[in-house]
Each structure stands twice: as structure tokens, then as C-alpha cells.
Scaffold this motif. Structure first.
Motif, PDB file in Angstrom:
ATOM      1  N   ILE A   1       6.796   6.486  -9.624  1.00  0.00           N
ATOM      2  CA  ILE A   1       8.143   5.906  -9.604  1.00  0.00           C
ATOM      3  C   ILE A   1       8.202   4.724  -8.638  1.00  0.00           C
ATOM      4  CG2 ILE A   1      10.540   6.325  -8.933  1.00  0.00           C
ATOM      5  CD1 ILE A   1      10.240   9.161  -9.992  1.00  0.00           C
ATOM      6  N   VAL A   2       7.660   4.919  -7.431  1.00  0.00           N
ATOM      7  CA  VAL A   2       7.668   3.853  -6.428  1.00  0.00           C
ATOM      8  C   VAL A   2       6.909   2.634  -6.946  1.00  0.00           C
ATOM      9  CG1 VAL A   2       6.835   3.197  -4.144  1.00  0.00           C
ATOM     10  CG2 VAL A   2       7.965   5.395  -4.460  1.00  0.00           C
ATOM     11  N   GLU A   3       5.756   2.877  -7.546  1.00  0.00           N
ATOM     12  CA  GLU A   3       4.973   1.764  -8.100  1.00  0.00           C
ATOM     13  C   GLU A   3       5.753   1.018  -9.173  1.00  0.00           C
ATOM     14  OE1 GLU A   3       1.070   3.689  -9.105  1.00  0.00           O
ATOM     15  OE2 GLU A   3       0.349   1.870  -8.147  1.00  0.00           O
TER      16      GLU A   3
ATOM     17  N   PRO B   1       2.084  12.671  -7.238  1.00  0.00           N
ATOM     18  CA  PRO B   1       1.864  11.636  -8.257  1.00  0.00           C
ATOM     19  C   PRO B   1       3.151  11.143  -8.915  1.00  0.00           C
ATOM     20  CG  PRO B   1       1.126  13.786  -9.042  1.00  0.00           C
ATOM     21  CD  PRO B   1       1.417  13.940  -7.594  1.00  0.00           C
ATOM     22  N   HIS B   2       4.145  12.032  -9.042  1.00  0.00           N
ATOM     23  CA  HIS B   2       5.410  11.628  -9.661  1.00  0.00           C
ATOM     24  C   HIS B   2       6.125  10.591  -8.798  1.00  0.00           C
ATOM     25  CE1 HIS B   2       9.024  11.864 -12.033  1.00  0.00           C
ATOM     26  NE2 HIS B   2       9.735  12.241 -10.978  1.00  0.00           N
TER      27      HIS B   2
ATOM     28  N   SER C   1      -2.287   2.238  -4.610  1.00  0.00           N
ATOM     29  CA  SER C   1      -1.808   3.586  -4.288  1.00  0.00           C
ATOM     30  C   SER C   1      -2.959   4.552  -4.056  1.00  0.00           C
ATOM     31  CB  SER C   1      -0.927   4.121  -5.421  1.00  0.00           C
ATOM     32  OG  SER C   1       0.209   3.319  -5.583  1.00  0.00           O
ATOM     33  N   VAL C   2      -2.796   5.399  -3.056  1.00  0.00           N
ATOM     34  CA  VAL C   2      -3.773   6.451  -2.758  1.00  0.00           C
ATOM     35  C   VAL C   2      -3.014   7.728  -2.410  1.00  0.00           C
ATOM     36  CG1 VAL C   2      -5.619   4.898  -1.986  1.00  0.00           C
ATOM     37  CG2 VAL C   2      -3.901   5.684  -0.353  1.00  0.00           C
TER      38      VAL C   2
ATOM     39  N   GLY D   1       0.837  -1.194   0.000  1.00  0.00           N
ATOM     40  CA  GLY D   1       0.000   0.000   0.000  1.00  0.00           C
ATOM     41  C   GLY D   1       0.872   1.245   0.000  1.00  0.00           C
ATOM     42  N   ILE D   2       0.654   2.134  -0.961  1.00  0.00           N
ATOM     43  CA  ILE D   2       1.454   3.359  -1.080  1.00  0.00           C
ATOM     44  C   ILE D   2       0.562   4.558  -0.787  1.00  0.00           C
ATOM     45  CG2 ILE D   2       2.889   4.775  -2.598  1.00  0.00           C
ATOM     46  CD1 ILE D   2       3.311   2.182  -4.286  1.00  0.00           C
ATOM     47  N   VAL D   3       0.957   5.349   0.205  1.00  0.00           N
ATOM     48  CA  VAL D   3       0.198   6.551   0.570  1.00  0.00           C
ATOM     49  C   VAL D   3       1.099   7.753   0.307  1.00  0.00           C
ATOM     50  CG1 VAL D   3      -1.290   7.598   2.307  1.00  0.00           C
ATOM     51  CG2 VAL D   3      -0.796   5.151   2.429  1.00  0.00           C
ATOM     52  N   GLU D   4       0.897   8.422  -0.810  1.00  0.00           N
ATOM     53  CA  GLU D   4       1.774   9.511  -1.252  1.00  0.00           C
ATOM     54  C   GLU D   4       0.974  10.465  -2.120  1.00  0.00           C
ATOM     55  OE1 GLU D   4       4.111  12.129  -1.987  1.00  0.00           O
ATOM     56  OE2 GLU D   4       5.327  10.545  -1.061  1.00  0.00           O
ATOM     57  N   ASP D   5       0.995  11.766  -1.766  1.00  0.00           N
ATOM     58  CA  ASP D   5       0.188  12.729  -2.518  1.00  0.00           C
ATOM     59  C   ASP D   5       0.907  13.302  -3.737  1.00  0.00           C
ATOM     60  OD1 ASP D   5       1.971  14.119  -0.886  1.00  0.00           O
ATOM     61  OD2 ASP D   5       0.656  15.858  -0.717  1.00  0.00           O
TER      62      ASP D   5
END
Length: 232
Positions: free
Chosen positions: A18-20, A13-14, A32-33, A7-11
Motif C-alpha cells: 500500500i505504501v509503495e 507485505p500488505h 522495499s525490504v 526506502g521502506i522497511v516494513e515486514d
């Protein structure tokens, strides 16, 4: 466990993309959210196996989300943040995060830490399974642990605990009166490859003392903790 869901929580988008991309390349699935509120909905509907959590979020911040998750689960949490102050790292660990990575960071380093965390989580649960086979229950005074069912009873009433809280209690109850160092407890509960602060142990003990009134967990000043033996 490369089929684990991250689960990725990051506002940003760039950063999120990249993480995804790097996690997908490693074989992980991701959800991701961009807000903690959406992450909480995801937790209720389809919980991931590990969180990569930004701190500076719109609405609920990452610290509050981490604290809220820790009330229900010991799922691994890796905090990523642009804030590099020691107090921020310590706060993250005290609230229950397992690792802290400062922006800007190498995506490869993040993937390496995710890999290490997932392996440690698997090893941690394997140890739990072995322990469940060896001892059906443990008791010390008003405290009873059902190893097989992973349930804890205090003064006859069941108390909900997280996986790490249960593990710490199991260690202390199985060897009453023995003083354990913080470092030893850190390795026993979090795993040998954990490199975070031993403040995580203090935080875990603090949480247990809140849940169990008059629990005989004693602080051995400058060293660690022990559980005094009590008769039923």
C-alpha cells in the motif's frame, strides 16, 4: 525532488504494498525490504533519500537501525509503529527520527509527510550551500570548522560529524556566548516546518559532547544552549 528514492522497511507485505503504491502514484521511486538487516545492506549499496521505517521488525528492530543510520547520516527518517505510547515516540525522536506516525495510518497522510520532509531536506541543503559561499571557516579555541569542505577539527584532529551536527556547530560557533533557545535551534537545524519534539536538540548536543571532550557547549537551564568563546 519527486525522483527521490524512498526506502521502506516494513515486514507486513500488505502495508508495504500500500505504501509503495501511494508513493509511486506521487512520483517517487521506492526500494522495499522486510528486515533492518536487508535495509542496512541497501544503505551500503544504494542508499535511498528518505526512510519509512517500521519499529517492530524481526531481528534488528527499527530503533537500533535508526540509531545505526544516525551514526553515519542525517537522512530523513519517518518511523511508523503500532505503538502509540509517548515514551516510544520520544525514544524514536531521541534516536534521531524526524517524524513518527502511528498505525493504522492514512497512506495519504504518510505521503504528505514524505513530501514535507523531502522539501525540507532540499531547503536544508540549499541553506548549507549558501553558507559555504559566505564563510570559508569558523574557529573557537580548539574547535575549527571548514565551511567550504564541511570538515570539523578539534585540538588539531579531524572529527567526523553528521550534517545536523555540523549545522548546530556552525550556528553556535558563528555567534559565541549567545544563548539559543531549544525552539530556535530546532527551527534553524531541522527547518521551520518541523513539528517534532525539541528533545531532538538535546540529543544532538549530547552526541556532540561525546565526540568532543571538553567542548564549551553550555546548558542554559530551562532555555537552551550557548557556546562559550575561547581563545586559540
Amino acid at each position: 525532488m519527486k525522483d527521490a528514492i524512498i526506502g521502506i522497511v516494513e515486514d507486513d507485505p500488505h502495508i508495504r504494498e500500500i505504501v509503495e503504491a501511494y508513493l509511486h502514484k506521487e512520483g517517487y521511486k521506492t526500494n522495499s525490504v522486510d528486515t533492518a538487516e536487508k535495509a542496512w545492506d541497501l544503505w551500503q549499496e544504494s542508499p535511498p533519500d528518505l526512510w519509512v521505517l517500521d519499529i517492530m521488525l524481526p531481528g534488528m528492530n527499527g530503533y537500533d537501525f535508526c540509531s545505526r543510520i544516525r551514526q553515519e547520516s542525517d537522512i530523513p527518517i519517518i518511523i511508523i509503529s503500532a505503538r502509540d505510547e509517548e515514551v516510544d515516540k520520544v525514544l524514536g525522536l531521541e534516536l534521531g527520527s524526524d517524524d513518527y506516525l502511528t498505525k493504522p495510518f492514512s497512506p495519504r497522510e504518510l505521503v504528505a509527510r514524505v513530501n514535507r520532509m523531502v522539501k525540507r531536506w532540499e531547503k536544508y541543503h540549499d541553506k548549507d550551500s549558501q553558507a559555504e559561499e559566505s564563510e570559508p571557516s569558523l574557529k573557537n579555541g580548539d574547535l575549527t570548522l571548514s565551511i567550504e569542505e564541511r570538515r570539523v577539527f578539534w585540538q588539531g584532529e579531524e572529527v567526523e560529524v553528521t550534517a545536523k551536527e555540523f549545522s548546530l556547530l556552525q550556528i553556535l560557533v558563528s555567534q559565541t556566548n549567545r544563548a539559543f533557545s531549544r525552539e530556535e535551534l530546532l527551527h534553524k537545524v531541522w527547518g521551520d516546518d518541523y513539528f517534532g519534539s525539541d528533545r531532538a536538540v538535546d540529543d544532538l548536543v549530547k552526541r556532540l559532547r561525546k565526540k568532543f571532550s571538553d567542548v564549551p557547549i553550555e546548558t542554559v537551564w530551562g532555555y537552551g544552549y550557548r557556546l562559550r568563546e575561547r581563545e586559540a
